[in-house]
Design an enzyme around this catalytic site. Structure first.
Site, short mmCIF file in Angstrom:
data_model
loop_
_atom_site.label_atom_id
_atom_site.label_comp_id
_atom_site.label_asym_id
_atom_site.label_seq_id
_atom_site.Cartn_x
_atom_site.Cartn_y
_atom_site.Cartn_z
N LYS A 134 54.68 96.77 5.84
CA LYS A 134 54.58 97.86 4.87
C LYS A 134 55.63 98.95 5.18
CE LYS A 134 49.91 98.09 5.51
NZ LYS A 134 49.45 96.80 6.02
N THR A 135 55.72 99.32 6.46
CA THR A 135 56.71 100.34 6.84
C THR A 135 58.13 99.80 6.62
OG1 THR A 135 55.17 100.89 8.61
CG2 THR A 135 57.32 101.97 8.69
N ASP A 186 51.39 106.37 6.64
CA ASP A 186 50.67 105.18 7.07
C ASP A 186 49.18 105.52 7.20
OD1 ASP A 186 50.46 102.57 7.76
OD2 ASP A 186 51.32 102.76 9.76
N THR A 200 45.35 99.70 5.35
CA THR A 200 44.73 98.39 5.57
C THR A 200 43.42 98.33 4.78
OG1 THR A 200 43.75 99.38 7.55
CG2 THR A 200 45.69 98.01 7.87
N ARG A 243 54.78 90.85 12.61
CA ARG A 243 54.76 91.67 13.83
C ARG A 243 54.32 90.82 15.03
NH1 ARG A 243 51.45 96.65 13.09
NH2 ARG A 243 53.33 97.54 12.19
#
Ligand code: ADE
Length: 357
Positions: free
Chosen positions: A83-84, A128, A177, A236
């Site tokens: 997302k980032t 975030d 999330t 990740r």
């Protein structure tokens, strides 16, 4: 790209990192430099999420043609799916700066006011964990998002005055999330809402090969795929595993990651062929052995395995659900028949079954 760090997340990271250094998809402060160094900067190098990429390309092209900032965007989905990274790609494509922060760092009104007032025209503000924003911060954000101004008050009780401070037009990109935990009014202020999906093994193998290339790690196609299969659909995790497997390849072999080197190393790290680690297996075994397969409440599970509810819900569960190993019911969590066989139990009745471990 400016990064505004978040003290709380660092403490949280330190706490959790000692427990699970490798395979969880939470973002640790210590990993941020590594993540930043391998982050793709364009849609061409950003692998996966292809449907989302295509829509975003059109949205960006339209905003550029209109010479207007992008609509506010909300990305939701499990941690570690990019997302980032995607927000960074959008900023790069729009050719605008981006400020990155997270809701726990915006605790006091002055935190959010300060950051909003520091924005330049067209800039992107990335928040975030936006579902963790407190009510006061949300109220400040509403007029800022909708009409680009801040309502500030000066003076006390009888003499109180409201000051309307204009802000430059900016784009808010929120990431969460837990889209369900966002308040209705906040969710409604995002013009574009997108869900990020887990990656396929083939997509993850591409991410792994790309990262290995940047880090000068030699890897075969089969080696990349072997790591991908145990990365829980999450880039990740895949990127962290490449580094761990590369250490192993260097110390125990000639440095090259082949399929057998990857599998041997991941077995030693106790990551099974679903990508599950000890915490996941303990959670599933607890439901099977102590609660006859469930349903059992999340608080009971958390207390029994010594994890907090948030970590279980946000980090462990999304993949266990996606992999079909557990189910959510109104009365709690239940394991699936596939879970019994994956963990080596002979049948579904706890009174007769024996774990093969
Ligand atoms: N690293 C993390 N996410 C990635 C992605 N989607 N594509 C390429 N590299 C990545």
């Amino acid at each position: 790209m400016s990064i505004i760090s978040d003290d709380n997340s660092f403490k949280q990271a330190q706490k959790t990192e000692t427990k699970n250094p490798v395979i969880k998809a939470e973002s640790f402060e210590s990993d941020k430099n590594f993540e930043n160094s391998i982050r793709p900067k364009s849609f061409d190098t950003y692998i996966g999420q292809s449907a989302l990429k295509e829509t975003l390309k059109i949205t960006i092209a339209a905003a550029k043609k209109r010479e207007l900032p992008l609509d506010h965007l909300l990305f939701y989905g499990p941690p570690g799916l990019g997302k980032t990274t995607l927000a960074g790609v959008i900023a790069e494509q729009m050719n605008v700066p981006i400020k990155i922060t997270s809701a726990p760092a915006l605790e006091r009104p002055r935190d959010i006011i300060g950051i909003l007032m520091s924005l330049k025209g067209g800039e992107i503000l990335f928040i975030d964990e936006i579902h963790r924003l407190n009510k006061v911060a949300e109220e400040i954000l509403y007029p800022a998002m909708e009409d680009f101004y801040l309502d500030m008050t000066t003076g006390k009780s009888q003499t109180v005055k409201t000051l309307r401070v204009p802000l430059p037009k900016f784009t808010l990109i929120g990431a969460t999330t837990k889209a369900g935990e966002l308040s209705g009014p906040l969710r409604d202020r995002f013009g574009i809402v997108h869900r990020l999906e887990f990656y396929t093994d083939e997509e993850l193998a591409k991410v792994i090969t790309r990262t290995a290339g940047i880090l000068d790690i030699e890897i075969t196609e089969e080696g990349a795929l072997a790591i991908a299969r145990r990365s829980r659909g999450t880039p990740r995790i895949a990127n962290r595993l490449v580094k761990r497997v590369s250490d192993f390849a260097l110390v125990k072999h000639d440095g090259k990651i082949t399929e057998s080197v990857a599998n041997e190393s991941l077995d030693i790290l106790k990551i099974d062929n679903y990508g599950l680690d000890n915490t996941d297996r303990n959670l599933l075994k607890l439901i099977i052995e102590k609660y006859n397969g469930g349903p059992v409440g999340i608080e009971t599970i958390a207390a029994a395995i010594g994890e907090d509810v948030r970590t279980i819900e946000d980090v462990c569960e999304p993949f266990l659900l996606q992999a079909g190993l557990i189910q959510r019911t109104p009365r709690g969590r239940k394991v699936s028949p596939a879970c019994y066989s994956h963990l080596g139990y002979r049948n579904i009745d706890i009174n007769e079954q024996k774990s093969l471990f």
